[in-house]
Write an enzyme that holds these catalytic residues in place. Structure first.
Site, mmCIF file in Angstrom:
data_model
loop_
_atom_site.group_PDB
_atom_site.id
_atom_site.type_symbol
_atom_site.label_atom_id
_atom_site.label_comp_id
_atom_site.label_asym_id
_atom_site.label_seq_id
_atom_site.Cartn_x
_atom_site.Cartn_y
_atom_site.Cartn_z
ATOM 1 N N CYS A 195 0.830 -1.203 0.000
ATOM 2 C CA CYS A 195 0.000 0.000 0.000
ATOM 3 C C CYS A 195 0.866 1.255 0.000
ATOM 4 O O CYS A 195 0.551 2.236 -0.685
ATOM 5 C CB CYS A 195 -0.945 -0.012 1.206
ATOM 6 S SG CYS A 195 -0.114 -0.156 2.811
ATOM 7 N N ASN B 95 -4.823 2.871 3.326
ATOM 8 C CA ASN B 95 -3.968 1.710 3.097
ATOM 9 C C ASN B 95 -4.754 0.411 2.931
ATOM 10 O O ASN B 95 -4.191 -0.613 2.553
ATOM 11 C CB ASN B 95 -2.951 1.547 4.229
ATOM 12 C CG ASN B 95 -3.566 1.633 5.604
ATOM 13 O OD1 ASN B 95 -3.798 2.739 6.116
ATOM 14 N ND2 ASN B 95 -3.852 0.498 6.217
#
Length: 481
Positions: free
Chosen positions: A289, A453
């Site tokens: 991420c 994320n």
């Protein structure tokens, strides 16, 4: 009439216009595989208020609010065209039309702008592509939501199955409940039923077979009618080619990992290096991420200014691999209580930059601090540039990148002076430039990049899967190169 009455009348008028858009947008999506966007934000299956809010948000990135009275004519024009599968950004259509001085009608301008998706140029709709989820954790469930959301026409990606370890009594019911309700991302948008007898979860009409297995070698996917599928491994258990190759079972064509790949496994950041994938590559990674958050803006800065060197510090929400309370952990510090501490740890994002941006010669270092929030992180990207610049110039550049460049689905831009992490839950971009926090002095620039994320990364995963599956449709108007 008072100012209040005037404002309310204006609001009701805009509500009515937005309401009239919904069936048009829905029909384009269901019947022609056309996704209507507004500055890269999908308007499919959105409510009246959501459509109005998306129009108003345009002022954050484009400098002024966009009215539904401006965009409705473009939606209507699209319904009259012989469109094939595509993504069409009516925010960009409205902006480019306003700048055009040829005196064309909306209908003529729209037909010209999307000509690549009409008539003899249009992509023919295929049968869709089967997808299997291996694992059903945080990322797996969000990817499932996105796959179900995008299955409207039935001609794109089709989530056929998920593979999990048996969890005992009412396992499938509990997994369906986790898909239905999420403490961070809210309720599933739609209906979910469980067919325990057939080990199937039915979400918005999508029948998802739940396959119980302890190892990839135990599954023959063709036994479930699955063929030529893309398997998304979101367990992270195997990260090299040898381990991930175990998934290449009957019925599986490609394997996509939702974690950084090791060895010669390609690490793909959609928007940056997805077009480098070879058609015969069967195993790939979507990186992390944080890598997805920093690589697109890093490329934007390298392309415009050049980068000598840089450091990224991520202030990252805690994750499942940390402990709730102090307990043994194989990694240093991560054994300490995640919701009670800031925890210094490592990040592989900086080293992963080289895989996604091999032409970038600058040395990028990185470190991370896990903090007691459950989602949304921020990357602080400190760059020494190859030339001096100003804060205003960098802001203008990044705003333009977020609006018109090939990275506009990856990079968002916000000017809100009081933005905080929870404001970005559910963001579909890989990262969001915080304009107010940006610092520039001479050849030094410090970018503050928010990113969800969980959800933003899951959106990047879906984009990669769409690309390798052949159902990634072109966007119009075409972004500036």
């Amino acid at each position: 009439m008072t100012v209040n009455d005037d404002s309310f009348t204006n609001w009701k008028t805009r509500e009515e216009i937005a309401e009239s858009m919904i069936p048009l947008i829905g029909k384009l999506h269901r019947e022609r595989d056309v996704t209507v966007l507004l500055h890269s934000r999908s308007l499919v299956n959105k409510s009246v208020v959501s459509i109005l809010k998306t129009h108003r948000f345009a002022r954050q990135i484009a400098g002024e609010e966009l009215s539904v009275t401006e965009t409705l004519p473009f939606v209507r024009a699209l319904t009259e065209l012989d469109l094939g599968p595509s993504q069409i950004d009516i925010g960009m259509l409205a902006a480019t039309y306003k700048a055009d001085d040829r005196g064309l009608t909306v209908e003529a301008f729209t037909a010209e702008a999307v000509a690549g998706a009409t008539g003899a140029n249009k992509i023919e709709r295929g049968e869709g592509r089967d997808v299997v989820l291996y694992g059903f954790g945080r990322i797996g469930r969000l990817v499932a939501r996105l796959l179900i959301e995008k299955s409207g026409s039935g001609n794109g990606l089709r989530l056929r199955a998920m593979v999990v370890r048996g969890g005992g009594e009412q396992d499938i019911v509990k997994r369906a409940s986790l898909l239905r309700r999420d403490s961070i991302h809210g309720q599933f948008q739609g209906t979910i039923t469980v067919d325990e007898a057939n080990s199937t979860i039915i979400a918005n009409g999508n029948a998802i077979k739940v396959i119980y297995a302890n190892d990839p070698s135990e599954v023959d996917y063709t036994a479930y009618g699955i063929k030529n599928a893309i398997l998304i491994d979101n367990t992270g258990k195997w990260r090299d080619r040898e381990g991930l190759s175990q998934h290449l079972r009957p019925g599986i064509d490609k394997v996509v990992l939702t974690a950084p790949g090791k060895g010669d496994v390609p690490n793909i950041v959609h928007g940056v290096n997805h077009d480098t994938l070879k058609p015969d590559e069967r195993i790939l990674s979507c990186a992390s991420c944080t890598t997805n958050a920093i690589v697109p803006p890093l490329k934007a800065m390298e392309d415009e200014y050049g980068v000598e060197r840089g450091h990224v510090e991520t202030v990252h929400s805690f994750t499942n691999d940390q402990n709730l309370l102090d307990n043994y952990h194989k990694s240093e510090r991560r054994g300490r209580s995640a919701p009670l501490n800031m925890v210094i740890t490592e990040t592989g994002a900086a080293s992963a930059v080289a895989k996604a941006l091999p032409d970038l010669k600058a040395r990028i270092t990185g470190s991370s601090i896990r903090v007691p929030v459950p989602d949304v992180s921020i990357a602080i990207l400190n760059l020494q540039l190859k030339r001096e610049t100003t804060r205003e110039e960098v802001l203008d550049h990044l705003r333009e990148v977020s609006l018109t460049s090939p990275l506009r689905r990856q990079i968002d831009f916000i000017t809100a002076p009081d933005a905080v992490s929870s404001d970005f839950i559910g963001s579909r971009h890989a990262s969001i430039v915080d304009a107010g926090a940006l610092k520039v002095e001479g050849d030094n620039a410090i970018l503050y990049l928010w990113y969800d994320n969980e959800f933003g990364y899951s959106c990047q995963v879906i984009r990669v899967v769409q690309h390798v599956s052949g159902v990634e449709y072109p966007t119009y108007p075409a972004p500036a190169v």
